[in-house]
Design a protein around this motif. Structure first.
Motif, PDB file in Angstrom:
ATOM      1  N   GLU A   1       0.821  -1.220   0.000  1.00  0.00           N
ATOM      2  CA  GLU A   1       0.000   0.000   0.000  1.00  0.00           C
ATOM      3  C   GLU A   1       0.851   1.265   0.000  1.00  0.00           C
ATOM      4  OE1 GLU A   1      -3.715   1.943   2.559  1.00  0.00           O
ATOM      5  OE2 GLU A   1      -2.774   0.049   3.178  1.00  0.00           O
ATOM      6  N   SER A   2       2.011   1.240   0.664  1.00  0.00           N
ATOM      7  CA  SER A   2       2.828   2.449   0.766  1.00  0.00           C
ATOM      8  C   SER A   2       3.599   2.748  -0.528  1.00  0.00           C
ATOM      9  CB  SER A   2       3.820   2.314   1.929  1.00  0.00           C
ATOM     10  OG  SER A   2       4.663   1.178   1.729  1.00  0.00           O
ATOM     11  N   ARG A   3       3.761   1.743  -1.388  1.00  0.00           N
ATOM     12  CA  ARG A   3       4.597   1.934  -2.582  1.00  0.00           C
ATOM     13  C   ARG A   3       3.848   1.771  -3.894  1.00  0.00           C
ATOM     14  NH1 ARG A   3       9.427  -2.116  -2.188  1.00  0.00           N
ATOM     15  NH2 ARG A   3       9.744  -1.182  -4.256  1.00  0.00           N
ATOM     16  N   MET A   4       2.688   1.168  -3.873  1.00  0.00           N
ATOM     17  CA  MET A   4       1.995   0.840  -5.120  1.00  0.00           C
ATOM     18  C   MET A   4       0.620   1.486  -5.157  1.00  0.00           C
ATOM     19  SD  MET A   4       2.856  -3.234  -5.351  1.00  0.00           S
ATOM     20  CE  MET A   4       4.529  -3.870  -5.224  1.00  0.00           C
ATOM     21  N   ARG A   5       0.244   1.915  -6.354  1.00  0.00           N
ATOM     22  CA  ARG A   5      -1.114   2.452  -6.529  1.00  0.00           C
ATOM     23  C   ARG A   5      -2.136   1.330  -6.583  1.00  0.00           C
ATOM     24  NH1 ARG A   5      -1.324   5.991 -11.736  1.00  0.00           N
ATOM     25  NH2 ARG A   5      -0.675   3.951 -12.553  1.00  0.00           N
ATOM     26  N   ALA A   6      -1.732   0.196  -7.140  1.00  0.00           N
ATOM     27  CA  ALA A   6      -2.637  -0.938  -7.298  1.00  0.00           C
ATOM     28  C   ALA A   6      -1.803  -2.209  -7.266  1.00  0.00           C
ATOM     29  CB  ALA A   6      -3.405  -0.832  -8.609  1.00  0.00           C
ATOM     30  N   PRO A   7      -2.407  -3.357  -7.014  1.00  0.00           N
ATOM     31  CA  PRO A   7      -1.662  -4.619  -7.033  1.00  0.00           C
ATOM     32  C   PRO A   7      -1.025  -4.861  -8.402  1.00  0.00           C
ATOM     33  CG  PRO A   7      -3.800  -4.906  -5.986  1.00  0.00           C
ATOM     34  CD  PRO A   7      -3.810  -3.545  -6.589  1.00  0.00           C
ATOM     35  N   ILE A   8       0.116  -5.538  -8.420  1.00  0.00           N
ATOM     36  CA  ILE A   8       0.810  -5.850  -9.662  1.00  0.00           C
ATOM     37  C   ILE A   8       0.913  -7.362  -9.818  1.00  0.00           C
ATOM     38  CG2 ILE A   8       2.161  -3.718  -9.611  1.00  0.00           C
ATOM     39  CD1 ILE A   8       4.550  -5.381  -8.679  1.00  0.00           C
ATOM     40  N   VAL A   9       1.077  -7.790 -11.034  1.00  0.00           N
ATOM     41  CA  VAL A   9       1.229  -9.208 -11.355  1.00  0.00           C
ATOM     42  C   VAL A   9       2.723  -9.535 -11.325  1.00  0.00           C
ATOM     43  CG1 VAL A   9       0.906 -10.970 -13.126  1.00  0.00           C
ATOM     44  CG2 VAL A   9      -0.863  -9.244 -12.734  1.00  0.00           C
ATOM     45  N   VAL A  10       3.117 -10.463 -10.459  1.00  0.00           N
ATOM     46  CA  VAL A  10       4.531 -10.834 -10.357  1.00  0.00           C
ATOM     47  C   VAL A  10       4.822 -12.175 -11.017  1.00  0.00           C
ATOM     48  CG1 VAL A  10       4.898  -9.484  -8.265  1.00  0.00           C
ATOM     49  CG2 VAL A  10       4.153 -11.880  -8.077  1.00  0.00           C
ATOM     50  N   ALA A  11       3.783 -12.956 -11.323  1.00  0.00           N
ATOM     51  CA  ALA A  11       3.972 -14.233 -12.003  1.00  0.00           C
ATOM     52  C   ALA A  11       2.636 -14.662 -12.582  1.00  0.00           C
ATOM     53  CB  ALA A  11       4.516 -15.300 -11.061  1.00  0.00           C
TER      54      ALA A  11
ATOM     55  N   LEU B   1       3.732  -9.317 -16.932  1.00  0.00           N
ATOM     56  CA  LEU B   1       4.509  -9.298 -15.696  1.00  0.00           C
ATOM     57  C   LEU B   1       4.917  -7.873 -15.355  1.00  0.00           C
ATOM     58  CD1 LEU B   1       6.858 -12.389 -16.182  1.00  0.00           C
ATOM     59  CD2 LEU B   1       4.736 -12.237 -14.873  1.00  0.00           C
ATOM     60  N   GLY B   2       4.697  -7.499 -14.100  1.00  0.00           N
ATOM     61  CA  GLY B   2       5.045  -6.162 -13.639  1.00  0.00           C
ATOM     62  C   GLY B   2       3.957  -5.133 -13.850  1.00  0.00           C
ATOM     63  N   ASP B   3       2.852  -5.499 -14.537  1.00  0.00           N
ATOM     64  CA  ASP B   3       1.765  -4.547 -14.790  1.00  0.00           C
ATOM     65  C   ASP B   3       0.855  -4.431 -13.584  1.00  0.00           C
ATOM     66  OD1 ASP B   3       2.752  -4.219 -17.290  1.00  0.00           O
ATOM     67  OD2 ASP B   3       1.138  -5.299 -18.324  1.00  0.00           O
ATOM     68  N   GLU B   4       0.307  -3.233 -13.413  1.00  0.00           N
ATOM     69  CA  GLU B   4      -0.769  -3.061 -12.444  1.00  0.00           C
ATOM     70  C   GLU B   4      -2.043  -3.672 -13.007  1.00  0.00           C
ATOM     71  OE1 GLU B   4      -1.201   1.055 -11.642  1.00  0.00           O
ATOM     72  OE2 GLU B   4       0.630   1.221 -10.458  1.00  0.00           O
ATOM     73  N   ILE B   5      -2.883  -4.138 -12.110  1.00  0.00           N
ATOM     74  CA  ILE B   5      -4.148  -4.703 -12.587  1.00  0.00           C
ATOM     75  C   ILE B   5      -5.009  -3.588 -13.152  1.00  0.00           C
ATOM     76  CG2 ILE B   5      -4.025  -6.545 -10.867  1.00  0.00           C
ATOM     77  CD1 ILE B   5      -6.225  -5.029  -9.310  1.00  0.00           C
ATOM     78  N   PRO B   6      -5.844  -3.860 -14.157  1.00  0.00           N
ATOM     79  CA  PRO B   6      -6.705  -2.812 -14.719  1.00  0.00           C
ATOM     80  C   PRO B   6      -7.760  -2.366 -13.730  1.00  0.00           C
ATOM     81  CG  PRO B   6      -7.208  -4.951 -15.687  1.00  0.00           C
ATOM     82  CD  PRO B   6      -5.981  -5.141 -14.856  1.00  0.00           C
ATOM     83  N   ALA B   7      -8.236  -1.142 -13.916  1.00  0.00           N
ATOM     84  CA  ALA B   7      -9.197  -0.553 -12.972  1.00  0.00           C
ATOM     85  C   ALA B   7     -10.483  -1.353 -12.896  1.00  0.00           C
ATOM     86  CB  ALA B   7      -9.486   0.893 -13.368  1.00  0.00           C
ATOM     87  N   ARG B   8     -10.874  -1.991 -13.998  1.00  0.00           N
ATOM     88  CA  ARG B   8     -12.149  -2.728 -13.975  1.00  0.00           C
ATOM     89  C   ARG B   8     -12.095  -3.956 -13.067  1.00  0.00           C
ATOM     90  NH1 ARG B   8     -12.199  -7.188 -17.332  1.00  0.00           N
ATOM     91  NH2 ARG B   8     -10.355  -7.478 -18.638  1.00  0.00           N
ATOM     92  N   LEU B   9     -10.860  -4.378 -12.661  1.00  0.00           N
ATOM     93  CA  LEU B   9     -10.737  -5.540 -11.783  1.00  0.00           C
ATOM     94  C   LEU B   9     -10.420  -5.157 -10.348  1.00  0.00           C
ATOM     95  CD1 LEU B   9      -8.697  -7.939 -14.140  1.00  0.00           C
ATOM     96  CD2 LEU B   9     -11.174  -7.875 -13.764  1.00  0.00           C
TER      97      LEU B   9
END
Length: 376
Positions: free
Chosen positions: A281-291, A328-336
């Protein structure tokens, strides 16, 4: 027969082959084009400036022939006088000479462009072979050059006859004109003759330029084997490229698997898809895909998650949507966002209940948008 066909030079030259030819100094050239442009330029220049140039030449001759008795008897003054006369002559002819120089430089650039190479200056001892010279003489290119040479001679002779016949009276009347006017008129007549000759040479050049281009590109044609060999040299052997791609994919997969233990949750299909999510939460705007992966890769992700006690949640529509929408490394889209928030809320509840006997209930239904990709 197939091997013989492959050895024939039937394919157009590749850009690399053309660049190598230019590096060797091989560019399309047309001598007829240069001769026509220089002749036309000289003729037009003489026709337009004949009177002025004739007057300057007359003044130069008159001035050079006027000197005192002392100057004539002093050898030390003759050489400087000759230098001054030569300089005045060059200055008088400078406009015509400048036009001719520009035409001579511009003509080769019209079809071959600017190119400089020192390779043609190196000695080529094969040109001293008399048999090779005879073969070149009786080759198709040699016969074409002989034909063009005969055509030039015929054109020059024809133009000379036509010009002399049409300008005979003007040429015969030069002797009756004043000297200054006669010189300018003679230069103008010479300009007319050169213009006519340049026009005839231009007609020959109109045939020679396409012929020179055809001969140039025909001489650089390649066989299919040569194109394949060049492709291997430029892009590398296909087998080696395939091994490199496999090695890169394996390295990327290993790096991805190293990130699975740091994931917060694994969303599965449950067997075909697996997507690992991480959120700070302190570093990311949204969850990211790591794998992420399918089938065997998905199975390996679940195994690593089990080894490191990473929560695994079955949400088939969400797993398919995440796999299709994110790299990989992308933030999840807003619709999700809403669907992933439900998953993370359950994960946080699991962490809070760790060590307790009561386990929080799993979310009964993950609300995934209806535009998510369909199941396999």
């Amino acid at each position: 027969m197939a091997e013989a066909d492959q050895g024939e030079r039937t394919e157009r030259a590749t850009p690399r082959r053309l660049e190598e030819a230019r590096r060797r100094g091989e560019v399309p050239r047309s001598r007829d084009l240069g001769a026509a442009l220089v002749t036309l330029t000289g003729g037009i220049g003489l026709y337009l400036t004949g009177g002025t140039l004739g007057g300057r030449l007359l003044q130069l001759v008159a001035g050079s022939m006027s000197f005192s008795r002392d100057e004539a008897l002093d050898p030390a003054q003759m050489l400087p006088a000759l230098g001054r006369a030569a300089l005045q002559g060059l200055l008088g002819a400078a406009p015509i000479l400048g036009l001719l120089l520009a035409a001579a430089v511009l003509a080769p650039l019209l079809i071959g462009g600017w190119n400089f190479s020192a390779e043609p200056l190196s000695p080529d001892w094969s040109r001293l072979d008399p048999m090779a010279g005879v073969r070149r003489m009786f080759s198709l290119r040699g016969l074409l050059e002989i034909g063009k040479g005969l055509a030039r001679v015929a054109v020059v002779a024809l133009v000379a006859c036509v010009v002399l016949k049409s300008q005979f009276r003007a040429l015969a009347g030069l002797g009756a004109e004043p000297l200054r006017a006669a010189i300018g008129h003679a230069l103008s007549l010479a300009g007319i003759a050169l213009i006519a000759l340049g026009g005839a040479l231009g007609a020959i050049a109109a045939v020679d330029v396409p012929l020179a281009l055809w001969q140039y590109y025909r001489g650089l044609r390649m066989s299919r084997d040569e194109i394949r060999e060049e492709s291997k040299d430029v892009e590398g052997n296909p087998e080696i490229r395939s091994r490199i791609r496999r090695a890169q994919q394996e390295l990327s997969r290993r790096r991805m698997m190293q990130d699975v233990p740091r994931a917060d949750v694994i969303v599965t299909n449950p067997t075909h898809y697996a997507v690992a999510l991480r959120y700070e939460e302190s570093r990311m705007r949204a969850p990211i895909v790591v794998a992420k992966g399918t089938d065997l890769v998905a199975l390996r992700i679940r195994e690593i998650a089990a080894e490191h006690r990473v929560p695994v949640i079955e949400a088939p529509p969400l797993a398919r949507a995440l796999h299709a929408s994110c790299e990989l490394g992308d933030e999840i889209p807003a619709r999700l966002y809403a669907a992933v928030a439900q998953v993370l809320t359950y994960v946080y509840q699991l962490r809070a209940a760790r060590g307790r006997s009561v386990r929080p209930p799993a979310p009964p239904r993950i609300d995934t948008p209806p535009d998510a990709p369909p199941s396999r």
